[in-house]
Design a protein around this motif. Structure first.
Motif, mmCIF file in Angstrom:
data_model
loop_
_atom_site.group_PDB
_atom_site.id
_atom_site.type_symbol
_atom_site.label_atom_id
_atom_site.label_comp_id
_atom_site.label_asym_id
_atom_site.label_seq_id
_atom_site.Cartn_x
_atom_site.Cartn_y
_atom_site.Cartn_z
ATOM 1 N N HIS A 277 36.113 30.456 76.564
ATOM 2 C CA HIS A 277 37.115 29.458 76.190
ATOM 3 C C HIS A 277 38.135 29.259 77.308
ATOM 4 C CE1 HIS A 277 36.394 30.021 71.564
ATOM 5 N NE2 HIS A 277 35.375 29.453 72.195
ATOM 6 N N ALA A 278 38.534 30.373 77.935
ATOM 7 C CA ALA A 278 39.512 30.282 79.018
ATOM 8 C C ALA A 278 38.993 29.477 80.199
ATOM 9 C CB ALA A 278 39.920 31.688 79.469
ATOM 10 N N LYS A 279 37.687 29.433 80.360
ATOM 11 C CA LYS A 279 37.092 28.689 81.476
ATOM 12 C C LYS A 279 36.673 27.276 81.074
ATOM 13 C CE LYS A 279 35.556 32.791 83.971
ATOM 14 N NZ LYS A 279 36.522 32.594 85.086
ATOM 15 N N GLY A 280 36.983 26.899 79.827
ATOM 16 C CA GLY A 280 36.701 25.533 79.410
ATOM 17 C C GLY A 280 35.469 25.343 78.560
ATOM 18 N N LEU A 281 34.752 26.417 78.240
ATOM 19 C CA LEU A 281 33.575 26.313 77.365
ATOM 20 C C LEU A 281 34.045 26.433 75.916
ATOM 21 C CD1 LEU A 281 31.095 28.582 79.372
ATOM 22 C CD2 LEU A 281 31.003 26.099 79.141
ATOM 23 N N PHE A 291 25.466 33.437 76.945
ATOM 24 C CA PHE A 291 24.333 33.905 77.749
ATOM 25 C C PHE A 291 23.207 32.880 77.775
ATOM 26 C CE2 PHE A 291 26.540 37.918 77.202
ATOM 27 C CZ PHE A 291 26.352 38.531 78.436
ATOM 28 N N ASP A 292 22.974 32.205 76.647
ATOM 29 C CA ASP A 292 21.954 31.150 76.628
ATOM 30 C C ASP A 292 22.323 30.022 77.585
ATOM 31 O OD1 ASP A 292 20.471 32.544 74.775
ATOM 32 O OD2 ASP A 292 21.154 31.359 73.046
ATOM 33 N N ALA A 293 23.606 29.674 77.620
ATOM 34 C CA ALA A 293 24.052 28.622 78.536
ATOM 35 C C ALA A 293 23.892 29.054 79.991
ATOM 36 C CB ALA A 293 25.509 28.265 78.244
ATOM 37 N N ALA A 294 24.159 30.332 80.255
ATOM 38 C CA ALA A 294 23.995 30.833 81.629
ATOM 39 C C ALA A 294 22.532 30.758 82.051
ATOM 40 C CB ALA A 294 24.505 32.269 81.719
ATOM 41 N N ARG A 295 21.626 31.102 81.146
ATOM 42 C CA ARG A 295 20.192 30.997 81.457
ATOM 43 C C ARG A 295 19.780 29.549 81.717
ATOM 44 N NH1 ARG A 295 19.896 34.870 77.395
ATOM 45 N NH2 ARG A 295 19.202 36.916 78.132
ATOM 46 N N ALA A 296 20.456 28.640 81.030
ATOM 47 C CA ALA A 296 20.124 27.219 81.199
ATOM 48 C C ALA A 296 20.744 26.620 82.457
ATOM 49 C CB ALA A 296 20.579 26.439 79.966
ATOM 50 N N GLY A 297 21.535 27.433 83.179
ATOM 51 C CA GLY A 297 22.076 26.973 84.453
ATOM 52 C C GLY A 297 23.525 26.546 84.441
ATOM 53 N N ASP A 298 24.218 26.705 83.317
ATOM 54 C CA ASP A 298 25.626 26.316 83.249
ATOM 55 C C ASP A 298 26.453 27.232 84.156
ATOM 56 O OD1 ASP A 298 28.465 26.470 82.157
ATOM 57 O OD2 ASP A 298 27.657 24.846 80.924
ATOM 58 N N GLU A 299 27.134 26.633 85.120
ATOM 59 C CA GLU A 299 27.860 27.428 86.117
ATOM 60 C C GLU A 299 29.058 28.155 85.515
ATOM 61 O OE1 GLU A 299 27.053 28.285 89.106
ATOM 62 O OE2 GLU A 299 25.185 27.164 88.912
ATOM 63 N N ALA A 301 29.325 29.254 82.437
ATOM 64 C CA ALA A 301 28.783 30.374 81.677
ATOM 65 C C ALA A 301 28.354 31.496 82.616
ATOM 66 C CB ALA A 301 27.606 29.909 80.824
ATOM 67 N N ARG A 302 27.813 31.117 83.766
ATOM 68 C CA ARG A 302 27.396 32.141 84.734
ATOM 69 C C ARG A 302 28.593 32.932 85.251
ATOM 70 N NH1 ARG A 302 22.478 29.843 88.565
ATOM 71 N NH2 ARG A 302 20.945 29.622 86.872
ATOM 72 N N THR A 303 29.726 32.280 85.437
ATOM 73 C CA THR A 303 30.908 33.022 85.903
ATOM 74 C C THR A 303 31.401 33.981 84.819
ATOM 75 O OG1 THR A 303 32.456 31.295 85.170
ATOM 76 C CG2 THR A 303 31.591 31.130 87.427
ATOM 77 N N VAL A 304 31.260 33.580 83.541
ATOM 78 C CA VAL A 304 31.636 34.481 82.442
ATOM 79 C C VAL A 304 30.724 35.703 82.437
ATOM 80 C CG1 VAL A 304 31.812 34.742 79.939
ATOM 81 C CG2 VAL A 304 32.561 32.617 81.032
ATOM 82 N N VAL A 305 29.432 35.494 82.579
ATOM 83 C CA VAL A 305 28.476 36.605 82.600
ATOM 84 C C VAL A 305 28.766 37.533 83.777
ATOM 85 C CG1 VAL A 305 26.040 37.221 82.867
ATOM 86 C CG2 VAL A 305 26.696 35.311 81.382
#
Length: 398
Positions: A277-281, A291-299, A301-305
């Motif tokens: 949420h803090a990063k805008g998701l 994690f599903d969003a990170a796998r799908a390539g969302d940048e 979400a990847r920074t959160v992971v």
């Protein structure tokens, strides 16, 4: 009197030795048992006869050996001589399995834990326990012990402390109710500890002399296994990684100074959602969605992971400096995304600690706690079956 007592103790020791060998080695003949135990053949025959009469050992039949005369009779420890229940009480699910003395699951049921409190969870445990017993066509009186893995640290007096997410769990009222309604002995164990034991019994921890299991989901916990045994610490809290101070300051402590966030506050599922949420998701409501969003390539979400991996790396490095584990196993709901987390944790660790650490994903996944409960319950129930029989023999030995 003393000579009779010594004979009784010796006989009991011989019988215990034989049944343990049968459980370890499987079907074995009397001659082979005599050879591997060092007991005389008459002693083995007498002990096997008593164990067979008690229903603890059974004859499997004869094995044909080409070129030899009389075929030897094989014996095995009877796995149906007693039964146990393994239970996992989680914040979202209750899992119950009925097992025999070989640890084989005869019946199992998993159902959502939608009550949200300890009384509701206890009711679900009793309901599922009765269901699996009936489905396996097992007499309730043959079910001797129940091992339950749940939230909180269990101290040396079997008092549950800090049952985060399940208020009231482990209180005397809940324990007494479960013992009465289940009609068995009862052992409460921290869920992460049982997950660690499960991984040792049938997962990635097999054969490891010292390893740590890190459970990351709605909370953060851990279990330590040393030489096949759980290491609980002095008060049952060893491995409670969720209470490690983490890297970010947050608010005031009890003494009025700045307090550092605990790892559970910083790395559990709620913290992952908060980071997102803090990063805008703003649309995500669970860590799994992140994690599903990170796998799908969302940048984003990847920074959160990546941040989650950094926080977990700090916790792992802190514990590793104290216990020097041979292996760290990542499990739990968030741990199920080990494919994303482990490479990032491995990359982060050298920047935090000079120690070399071996990481692996849980092989048992959501079933790890239940497998640990089954493994512990099998050992306890085996001992109960033997001791109950021995006590029954006492009056005839006088």
């Amino acid at each position: 009197m003393e000579a009779a007592w010594n004979r009784s103790v010796l006989r009991t020791n011989n019988e215990r030795l034989l049944i343990d060998r049968l459980r370890t080695d499987g079907a074995t003949s009397r001659a082979e048992l005599a050879r591997i135990t060092g007991l005389s053949k008459p002693t083995v025959s007498t002990a096997l006869s008593r164990l067979e009469s008690a229903g603890l050992v059974r004859e499997l039949g004869k094995v044909v050996v080409p070129g030899r005369g009389r075929s030897p009779v094989l014996y095995e420890a009877d796995p149906g001589a007693g039964h146990g229940l393994g239970v996992h009480v989680g914040r979202r699910w209750v899992r119950v399995a009925l097992t025999d003395l070989d640890g084989r699951i005869l019946a199992r049921h998993d159902e959502p834990n939608d009550s949200g409190d300890a009384e509701g969870a206890a009711s679900k445990v009793v309901e599922l326990a009765r269901r699996v017993t009936a489905e396996a066509h097992v007499l309730p009186q043959s079910v001797l012990h129940t091992v339950i893995g749940g939230p909180g640290a269990v101290d040396e007096n079997e008092v549950v402390r800090y049952p985060v997410g399940l208020p009231g769990w482990g209180t005397s009222g809940i324990v007494n109710r479960l013992q009465t309604e289940l009609g068995t002995g009862l052992t409460l164990v921290n869920d992460a500890n049982l997950a660690a034991l499960g991984e040792y019994a049938g997962g990635v921890g097999q054969g490891r002399r010292l390893f740590m299991y890190l459970l990351v989901g709605a909370g953060v916990g851990g279990g330590i296994v040393v030489d096949g045994k759980l290491f609980p610490g002095a008060h049952g809290a060893a491995g409670e990684l969720g209470y490690l101070p983490c890297c970010s300051a947050t608010g005031e402590g009890s003494a009025g100074g700045t307090r550092h966030a605990l790892l559970e506050e910083s790395a559990a599922g709620g913290a992952v959602v908060a980071m997102a949420h803090a990063k805008g998701l703003l649309d995500v409501t669970t860590a799994k969605q992140v994690f599903d969003a990170a796998r799908a390539g969302d940048e984003l979400a990847r920074t959160v992971v990546a941040e989650e991996a950094q926080r977990l790396a700090h916790g792992i490095a802190s514990v590793a400096a104290v216990i020097d584990p041979e292996l760290v196993v990542l499990g739990g709901g968030i741990g199920s995304s080990a494919d994303l987390l482990i490479p990032l944790i491995r990359a982060a660790l050298p920047r935090i600690t000079p120690l070399r650490l071996n990481l692996a994903a849980s092989e048992l996944g959501d079933a790890a706690v239940l497998h640990g409960a089954v493994a512990m319950g099998m050992e306890i129930t085996r001992e109960l079956v033997f001791e109950t029989w021995q006590r029954a023999q006492e009056p005839t030995d006088e």
